[in-house]
Design a protein around this motif. Structure first.
Motif, PDB file in Angstrom:
ATOM      1  N   VAL A  58       0.828  -1.200   0.000  1.00 17.98           N
ATOM      2  CA  VAL A  58       0.000   0.000   0.000  1.00 17.98           C
ATOM      3  C   VAL A  58       0.869   1.259   0.000  1.00 17.98           C
ATOM      4  O   VAL A  58       0.479   2.310  -0.539  1.00 17.98           O
ATOM      5  CB  VAL A  58      -0.954  -0.017   1.220  1.00 17.98           C
ATOM      6  CG1 VAL A  58      -0.181   0.000   2.528  1.00 17.98           C
ATOM      7  CG2 VAL A  58      -1.937   1.136   1.144  1.00 17.98           C
ATOM      8  N   GLU A  59       2.060   1.176   0.588  1.00 16.82           N
ATOM      9  CA  GLU A  59       2.941   2.340   0.583  1.00 16.82           C
ATOM     10  C   GLU A  59       3.412   2.668  -0.827  1.00 16.82           C
ATOM     11  O   GLU A  59       3.577   3.845  -1.187  1.00 16.82           O
ATOM     12  CB  GLU A  59       4.156   2.090   1.483  1.00 16.82           C
ATOM     13  CG  GLU A  59       3.833   1.891   2.963  1.00 16.82           C
ATOM     14  CD  GLU A  59       3.389   0.471   3.261  1.00 16.82           C
ATOM     15  OE1 GLU A  59       3.456  -0.369   2.326  1.00 16.82           O
ATOM     16  OE2 GLU A  59       2.965   0.214   4.394  1.00 16.82           O
ATOM     17  N   ASP A  60       3.617   1.621  -1.637  1.00  8.82           N
ATOM     18  CA  ASP A  60       4.076   1.832  -3.011  1.00  8.82           C
ATOM     19  C   ASP A  60       3.009   2.528  -3.839  1.00  8.82           C
ATOM     20  O   ASP A  60       3.289   3.490  -4.568  1.00  8.82           O
ATOM     21  CB  ASP A  60       4.447   0.486  -3.624  1.00  8.82           C
ATOM     22  CG  ASP A  60       5.089   0.638  -4.998  1.00  8.82           C
ATOM     23  OD1 ASP A  60       5.433   1.770  -5.380  1.00  8.82           O
ATOM     24  OD2 ASP A  60       5.233  -0.385  -5.697  1.00  8.82           O
ATOM     25  N   LYS A  63       2.465   6.187  -2.836  1.00  9.51           N
ATOM     26  CA  LYS A  63       3.524   7.107  -3.255  1.00  9.51           C
ATOM     27  C   LYS A  63       3.563   7.296  -4.761  1.00  9.51           C
ATOM     28  O   LYS A  63       3.717   8.424  -5.250  1.00  9.51           O
ATOM     29  CB  LYS A  63       4.870   6.584  -2.763  1.00  9.51           C
ATOM     30  CG  LYS A  63       6.053   7.460  -3.129  1.00  9.51           C
ATOM     31  CD  LYS A  63       7.354   6.892  -2.605  1.00  9.51           C
ATOM     32  CE  LYS A  63       8.526   7.763  -2.993  1.00  9.51           C
ATOM     33  NZ  LYS A  63       9.818   7.214  -2.482  1.00  9.51           N
ATOM     34  N   ASN A  64       3.387   6.199  -5.524  1.00  8.77           N
ATOM     35  CA  ASN A  64       3.585   6.244  -6.973  1.00  8.77           C
ATOM     36  C   ASN A  64       2.294   6.102  -7.769  1.00  8.77           C
ATOM     37  O   ASN A  64       2.321   6.292  -8.982  1.00  8.77           O
ATOM     38  CB  ASN A  64       4.553   5.134  -7.403  1.00  8.77           C
ATOM     39  CG  ASN A  64       5.895   5.234  -6.714  1.00  8.77           C
ATOM     40  OD1 ASN A  64       6.497   6.308  -6.669  1.00  8.77           O
ATOM     41  ND2 ASN A  64       6.364   4.124  -6.156  1.00  8.77           N
ATOM     42  N   GLY A  65       1.182   5.774  -7.123  1.00  7.58           N
ATOM     43  CA  GLY A  65      -0.073   5.609  -7.843  1.00  7.58           C
ATOM     44  C   GLY A  65      -0.289   4.163  -8.272  1.00  7.58           C
ATOM     45  O   GLY A  65       0.637   3.346  -8.312  1.00  7.58           O
ATOM     46  N   TYR A  66      -1.529   3.864  -8.623  1.00  8.15           N
ATOM     47  CA  TYR A  66      -1.890   2.490  -8.976  1.00  8.15           C
ATOM     48  C   TYR A  66      -1.429   2.105 -10.376  1.00  8.15           C
ATOM     49  O   TYR A  66      -1.283   0.919 -10.674  1.00  8.15           O
ATOM     50  CB  TYR A  66      -3.405   2.302  -8.870  1.00  8.15           C
ATOM     51  CG  TYR A  66      -3.913   2.318  -7.455  1.00  8.15           C
ATOM     52  CD1 TYR A  66      -3.805   1.191  -6.655  1.00  8.15           C
ATOM     53  CD2 TYR A  66      -4.496   3.465  -6.916  1.00  8.15           C
ATOM     54  CE1 TYR A  66      -4.270   1.204  -5.350  1.00  8.15           C
ATOM     55  CE2 TYR A  66      -4.955   3.488  -5.616  1.00  8.15           C
ATOM     56  CZ  TYR A  66      -4.847   2.349  -4.831  1.00  8.15           C
ATOM     57  OH  TYR A  66      -5.296   2.368  -3.536  1.00  8.15           O
ATOM     58  N   PHE A  67      -1.200   3.075 -11.247  1.00  7.84           N
ATOM     59  CA  PHE A  67      -0.836   2.784 -12.631  1.00  7.84           C
ATOM     60  C   PHE A  67       0.669   2.914 -12.874  1.00  7.84           C
ATOM     61  O   PHE A  67       1.102   3.080 -14.010  1.00  7.84           O
ATOM     62  CB  PHE A  67      -1.599   3.709 -13.586  1.00  7.84           C
ATOM     63  CG  PHE A  67      -3.088   3.507 -13.554  1.00  7.84           C
ATOM     64  CD1 PHE A  67      -3.682   2.499 -14.307  1.00  7.84           C
ATOM     65  CD2 PHE A  67      -3.888   4.302 -12.764  1.00  7.84           C
ATOM     66  CE1 PHE A  67      -5.051   2.306 -14.270  1.00  7.84           C
ATOM     67  CE2 PHE A  67      -5.262   4.113 -12.728  1.00  7.84           C
ATOM     68  CZ  PHE A  67      -5.839   3.114 -13.476  1.00  7.84           C
TER      69      PHE A  67
END
Length: 307
Positions: A58-60, A63-67
């Motif tokens: 979830v942290e990824d 920070k970077n978005g789902y796409f």
């Protein structure tokens, strides 16, 4: 005797005609193939995306978005979803509700369909229309009267610990049976009409009773239809969320679909864990489909070779 003279141009004309047919069929086939591929991709993309999200921390994604490209994959969302939502108890609730509802629905529907198709009487067509018309009634229309009935109708304590249909497994089983019965009667009655009458005439000559004709003759012949309906009913009843919220008050009695709602936070929701929980919840329906795949496909093609 006169010799028949064939024109040499006839085969050429026939070949030219077949060539035109092939040319006219080729664009149609290409269009159909493109349409099927497009629909398949549109159907698979949400599942693949849910799997992709469930494997990312979830942290990824925060920070970077789902796409974005993942910086790491993990199975922690699956273990967290299983523990935090208490899925083991909800799975058991879904089994307690789904299995009896499917069995009772198929048994009652096969009995009604057999009587409507094999026992001649005056009101068989009217009853078939009545069962079919029940599917046209929206479920939301009867929320208020059904809720009051469930609070008023007393039942034995072995059926419900509170003596009412409300907040009980029996209440959910009953409402699912009632709403799915009409569709199953319609499908089974149409299939039973395709069984040759000579088989039943021979059984009557041999002295078979009505019950024997139903149990030993009709049910084995209706196995593909029953398997197809069992697959559909399992999916529909297992995925039901509407009646579970309306007719069940306690969370420990709700089916697996309610476990997904328990993962929703008041202000922030872990969408990665929710995606993992949704994939876990879909496993039983996939198992049922794989187990009944041959019978399900045979049931879908019923009547396709007739006429």
């Amino acid at each position: 005797m006169t010799a028949q003279v064939r024109s040499p141009a006839a085969p050429a004309v026939a070949l030219a005609g077949s060539g035109r047919v092939k040319k006219t069929r080729r664009p149609a086939r290409v269009a159909a193939l493109v349409f099927m591929i497009t629909m398949t991709v549109l159907w698979i993309v949400p599942i693949v995306f849910a799997l992709y999200v469930s494997l990312r921390p979830v942290e990824d994604t925060a920070k970077n978005g789902y796409f974005s490209l993942p910086h790491g994959l993990t199975l922690g969302n699956f273990t967290g979803a299983w523990v935090q939502s208490d899925m083991q108890q909800y799975f058991l609730n879904s089994v307690i509700i789904t299995v009896p509802a499917v069995i009772v629905t198929l048994f009652l529907a096969s009995c009604v369909a057999f009587v409507l198709t094999r026992v001649p009487f005056r009101f068989n067509v009217a009853l078939l229309i009545l069962f079919t018309a029940g599917n046209l009634l929206p479920q939301q229309v009867i929320i208020t009267p059904l809720y009051r009935l469930y609070l008023l109708i007393p039942v034995p304590e072995w059926v419900s610990e509170n003596g009412l249909l409300y907040n009980s497994y029996a209440g959910l089983i009953l409402i699912n049976v009632c709403f799915q019965l009409g569709f199953c009667v319609f499908v089974l009655s149409n299939y039973m009409k395709s069984i040759p009458h000579e088989i039943y005439e021979a059984a009557v000559v041999d002295g078979a009773s009505l019950w024997i004709r139903y149990r030993r003759l009709t049910l084995p012949l209706c196995r593909p239809a029953l398997a197809a309906l069992a697959t559909l009913l399992t999916t529909w009843i297992y995925n039901d969320f509407f009646w579970a919220i309306v007719l069940i008050q306690r969370g420990d009695k709700r089916p697996i679909t309610s476990a997904l709602a328990n993962l929703q936070g008041q202000f922030v929701s872990n969408q990665n864990m929710i995606a993992a929980a949704a994939l876990i919840a879909a496993i039983p329906t996939l198992i049922v489909y794989v187990a009944l795949q041959k019978q399900f496909i045979a049931g879908l093609s019923l009547g396709s070779t007739k006429g």
